[in-house]
Design an enzyme around this catalytic site. Structure first.
Site, PDB file in Angstrom:
ATOM      1  N   ASP A   1      53.814  58.589  12.598  1.00  0.00           N
ATOM      2  CA  ASP A   1      54.277  57.830  13.767  1.00  0.00           C
ATOM      3  C   ASP A   1      54.629  56.394  13.391  1.00  0.00           C
ATOM      4  OD1 ASP A   1      55.032  57.556  16.404  1.00  0.00           O
ATOM      5  OD2 ASP A   1      53.042  57.002  17.107  1.00  0.00           O
TER       6      ASP A   1
ATOM      7  N   HIS B   1      57.502  56.971  17.856  1.00  0.00           N
ATOM      8  CA  HIS B   1      57.758  57.464  19.207  1.00  0.00           C
ATOM      9  C   HIS B   1      58.405  56.402  20.104  1.00  0.00           C
ATOM     10  CE1 HIS B   1      53.664  55.709  20.145  1.00  0.00           C
ATOM     11  NE2 HIS B   1      54.295  55.379  21.255  1.00  0.00           N
TER      12      HIS B   1
ATOM     13  N   SER C   1      52.427  50.051  22.316  1.00  0.00           N
ATOM     14  CA  SER C   1      52.704  50.879  21.140  1.00  0.00           C
ATOM     15  C   SER C   1      53.622  50.157  20.162  1.00  0.00           C
ATOM     16  CB  SER C   1      53.352  52.195  21.562  1.00  0.00           C
ATOM     17  OG  SER C   1      52.439  53.011  22.241  1.00  0.00           O
TER      18      SER C   1
END
Length: 614
Positions: free
Chosen positions: A146, A116, A228
Site C-alpha cells: 500500500d 489506495h 491516509s
C-alpha cells in the site's frame, strides 16, 4: 467556706469553664472562620501552582516541543486530490475526486503516499502548505504494501526528516500523526505507540483476497479518513511510519472507518526499500525465503497440511529417552494414524485400541500389534505412511509418550518440547529455496530475523519482503533434538531469492510483468509489430510475440517459441498492454483450468493453450 477552699474549687472548675466558653465561641464564629481559613489555604496553593507553572514549568517545555514538531513538519506534509474516471452515464463522462495525504520524500519532488489514495486516478494534484498546487505523476506503486510514489515539479520543497530504522520503535513512544482528516488540511494529532507487528487484513486485491504484507505500528493518535498517506513522526519530528488505516468494528477493517482509538501505520523500515526501488527502477523486487511458517495460535493439523498430510491422528511430540525400544520405532513428529487398522484421534483412544488389539491376538499370531504412522522426511521434503510392529510387552510403555491432537494449537506442541517463547514454526521448506539451502528445516522455530523479534507469520513476511534479493537475512532459530530431548538455538544466514509475486498472489502486475511472466511459462515477450515481423522474417499478426518460453513449463508443451498470442479468453489483443490488462483482471489462483489463449505458431498453424501458474 474558706478562701483556700474557694480557690481549690475554681482550680477544679476553671478549665472546664474555659473549654465550654471556647466551644460556644467556635459554634458562633467557627463556620465563618473556617471558611476564611480554607479560602486562604486554597489561594496559597493556587498562587504556588501558578508560580511553578510560570517558572521552570516542564509542561511549558512540552508545549513548546509540540509547537516545534508542528513547525518542523508543516512544510513537509502535502494534501493530495485524486480524480478517478467513472463509467459513462447516458452519454456523459463523469469523474469522482478523493483526497488523502502524503509527505515530501526528497527535494527532487518525490511524494510518498498510500497506494489506495491514488489507485485508479487519471489526474492527481498535490497541495503544499503554502497553498501552492502542483500536478503530480505516478512514478510507481506497490499494492502489496500500500505504498505509492508521486513526482511533482521540484523547487522550494522541504523534505521530511526520517528516523534511523536501526532505532527501534517501542510501545509507549510518543507519536504525532499528520494529514487531512475529513479534508481538514494539514492537521496534527498526538498519542503513543500502542503495539507493533499488527496485521488486520486491510490490504486486499481487487478480488477481496488478503495479498498484502502487513506489519503495522498501532497508535492511539487520532487517524481518520483523509489521514491516509500522511507521516507519523516521533518526538523529534522524524518520520517513523505512514498513516494507512483505521481498525473499526469487528465486521470490517478499512481506511474508510472513523477513529475508534486504534490507528495503523506502515513502519519506515518497510517504506524506504519500496520507495527507493520505485524511484530508481519503477518496480519493486522483494526477498524470498522459500518456507511456509505457522503461528503458535494455528492448529497443529494446519502445519501438517502444508507438509502434505490430511487425515486423522495424533502427533508424537516427545519419547522418553529411557524407552530405547520405543525410540527405535518412533520419531519425534510422527503422526500416529491407526492401531491395527482402527483410526486414532486421541491419545487415550490409541492406548485403548492398543490394549484391545493385544487382547484379540490368538496363540498362532505373532505377539505384536501393528501401528501406522505418517512420517515426514525433512531431507526428502516428503512424507509417507509406515507400518510399525509393536510387541505386546511394550504397550504399557506407550503411556510415557507425549502427544498432541491435530486440533490443538501449535503452542501446545511446542510447550511439550520445552519451548515457551514467541516465534513461528517452519511447517514446510522448499528444497530448492534459499532457506533450505542455508540449513533451515521443517520443525524449526524462527524467533528473530535480523534481530527483529518474530511473533507471527505476517511479521516475518513483512520483514523479508522489505529486503531485496541477495540481501542476507539472519534468522535466529530454535531446533528440537528428539534424541537428546533438548532444544538448541542457532543463527542461520540466508541469502534471499527473488519473490515471484504472481505465484504468491495469483495476480499480474502490469508494471512488473511487461517483458515476462515466468510463473506462467513466458520467459520473454513483446508487442508484435509489422516492422519487427520484417526484421525477424515472420508473418505479421497483431498480438504478443512469445520470444522465449520457460524450459519444462506446461506452456512450453503447448505452444512453440515464436508463437503470437492473438486473443485471451476470446478477446482479441494487439499489444502487451491489452494482454496484461485482461490477465490482471483474473485471479489466477482461482482458475482451475487456467486462462485460455489463442495463438498462431511460426508455421502459421492455429492453436489454443492454457495459462496456469506452474
Amino acid at each position: 467556706m474558706s478562701g483556700s477552699a474557694r480557690m481549690r474549687k475554681f482550680s477544679t472548675l476553671g478549665p472546664a469553664v474555659l473549654v465550654l466558653l471556647t466551644a460556644v465561641v467556635v459554634l458562633i464564629a467557627g463556620p465563618a472562620t473556617i471558611r476564611e481559613l480554607t479560602f486562604a489555604q486554597t489561594s496559597a496553593r493556587v498562587f504556588q501552582a501558578s508560580e511553578r507553572l510560570n517558572h521552570d514549568n516542564v509542561l511549558e517545555q512540552v508545549n513548546q516541543a509540540y509547537r516545534d514538531i508542528a513547525t518542523l513538519m508543516e512544510p513537509s506534509v502535502v494534501h493530495i486530490s485524486a480524480r478517478r474516471p467513472m463509467p459513462e452515464l447516458r452519454g456523459f463522462r463523469t469523474a469522482s475526486t478523493s483526497t488523502g495525504s502524503g509527505w515530501v520524500y526528497d527535494e527532487d519532488g518525490h511524494i510518498v503516499t498510500n497506494y489506495h489514495v491514488i489507485e485508479g486516478a487519471d489526474a492527481i494534484e498535490v497541495q503544499l502548505y503554502t497553498g501552492d498546487i502542483r500536478p503530480a505523476e505516478i512514478i510507481g506503486s506497490d499494492p502489496l504494501t500500500d505504498i505509492a510514489v508521486l513526482k511533482i515539479p521540484s523547487g522550494r520543497l522541504h523534505a521530511a526528516s526520517r528516523a534511523d530504522v536501526r532505532d527501534p520503535v517501542v510501545r509507549g513512544d510518543m507519536v504525532f500523526a499528520f494529514g487531512s482528516p475529513f479534508d481538514f488540511r494539514f492537521s496534527m494529532s498526538s498519542g503513543v505507540v500502542s503495539g507493533k507487528g499488527r496485521s488486520v487484513g486491510v490490504i486486499r486485491n481487487q478480488f477481496g483476497m488478503r495479498t498484502g504484507y502487513e506489519n503495522f505500528i498501532q497508535v492511539d493518535a487520532a487517524i481518520n479518513p483523509g489521514n491516509s498517506g500522511g507521516p507519523l513522526t516521533n518526538h523529534r519530528g522524524e518520520v517513523i511510519g505512514m498513516n494507512t488505516a483505521i481498525a473499526t468494528a469487528p465486521r470490517s477493517t478499512n481506511e474508510e472507518g472513523q477513529f475508534s482509538g486504534v490507528g495503523l501505520a506502515i513502519p519506515l523500515d518497510m517504506i524506504e526499500p519500496v520507495v527507493n526501488q520505485l524511484i530508481t527502477t519503477g518496480v519493486v523486487e522483494k526477498g524470498f525465503l522459500g518456507i511456509n511458517v505457522a503461528d503458535r495460535t494455528m492448529l497443529v493439523g494446519e502445519a501438517y497440511v502444508t507438509r502434505g498430510y490430511r487425515g486423522r491422528g495424533i502427533v508424537i511430540t516427545r519419547i522418553d529417552s529411557n524407552r530405547t525400544e520405543l525410540m527405535e520405532r518412533f520419531e519425534h513428529g510422527d503422526v500416529l494414524v491407526s492401531v491395527d487398522g482402527a483410526s486414532v484421534s486421541s491419545f487415550e483412544q490409541a492406548i485403548e485400541l492398543a490394549h484391545e488389539a493385544a487382547g484379540q491376538l490368538s496363540d498362532d499370531d505373532q505377539d505384536a500389534i501393528t501401528l501406522t504412522v505418517w512420517r515426514f522426511d525433512v531431507e526428502a521434503d516428503a512424507g509417507r505412511h509406515r507400518q510399525i510392529s509393536l510387541p505386546v510387552d511394550l504397550i504399557s510403555d506407550l503411556s510415557t509418550v507425549r502427544t498432541v491432537r491435530l486440533d490443538e494449537p501449535i503452542s501446545r506442541m511446542l510447550e511439550q518440547m520445552g519451548f515457551y517463547n514467541q516465534g513461528v514454526l517452519v511447517s514446510r521448506a522448499d528444497r530448492n529455496g534459499p532457506a533450505f539451502g542455508a540449513g533451515v528445516r521443517v520443525g524449526d522455530v524462527v524467533t528473530h530475523v535480523n534481530e527483529t523479534p518474530v511473533m507471527q507469520l505476517t511479521q516475518l513476511q513483512s520483514v523479508i519482503t522489505s529486503l531485496m534479493p541477495d540481501d542476507i537475512a539472519t534468522l535466529d532459530v530454535w531446533r528440537y533434538d528428539g534424541e537428546r530431548q533438548l532444544g538448541d538455538t542457532m543463527q542461520i544466514d540466508v541469502p534471499l531469492a527473488r519473490l515471484d509475486q504472481v505465484r504468491m498472489t495469483g495476480q499480474i502486475d502490469p508494471q512488473r510483468n511487461r517483458n515476462a511472466i515466468e510463473s506462467l511459462g513466458i520467459a520473454r515477450m513483446r508487442t508484435f509489430t509489422e516492422s519487427y515481423a520484417e526484421e525477424v522474417n515472420l508473418r505479421f499478426h497483431p498480438g504478443v510475440l512469445v520470444e522465449e518460453l520457460v524450459p519444462g513449463s506446461p506452456l512450453s508443451r503447448q505452444i512453440r517459441r515464436g508463437a503470437v498470442i492473438v486473443s485471451v479468453m476470446e478477446t482479441p489483443i494487439s499489444d502487451v498492454d491489452e494482454f496484461l490488462e485482461i490477465l490482471s483482471s483474473v485471479n489466477l489462483h482461482g482458475t482451475r483450468n487456467g486462462v485460455r489463449i489463442a495463438v498462431i505458431n511460426p508455421d502459421g498453424s492455429h492453436a489454443t493453450a492454457r495459462l496456469r501458474i506452474q
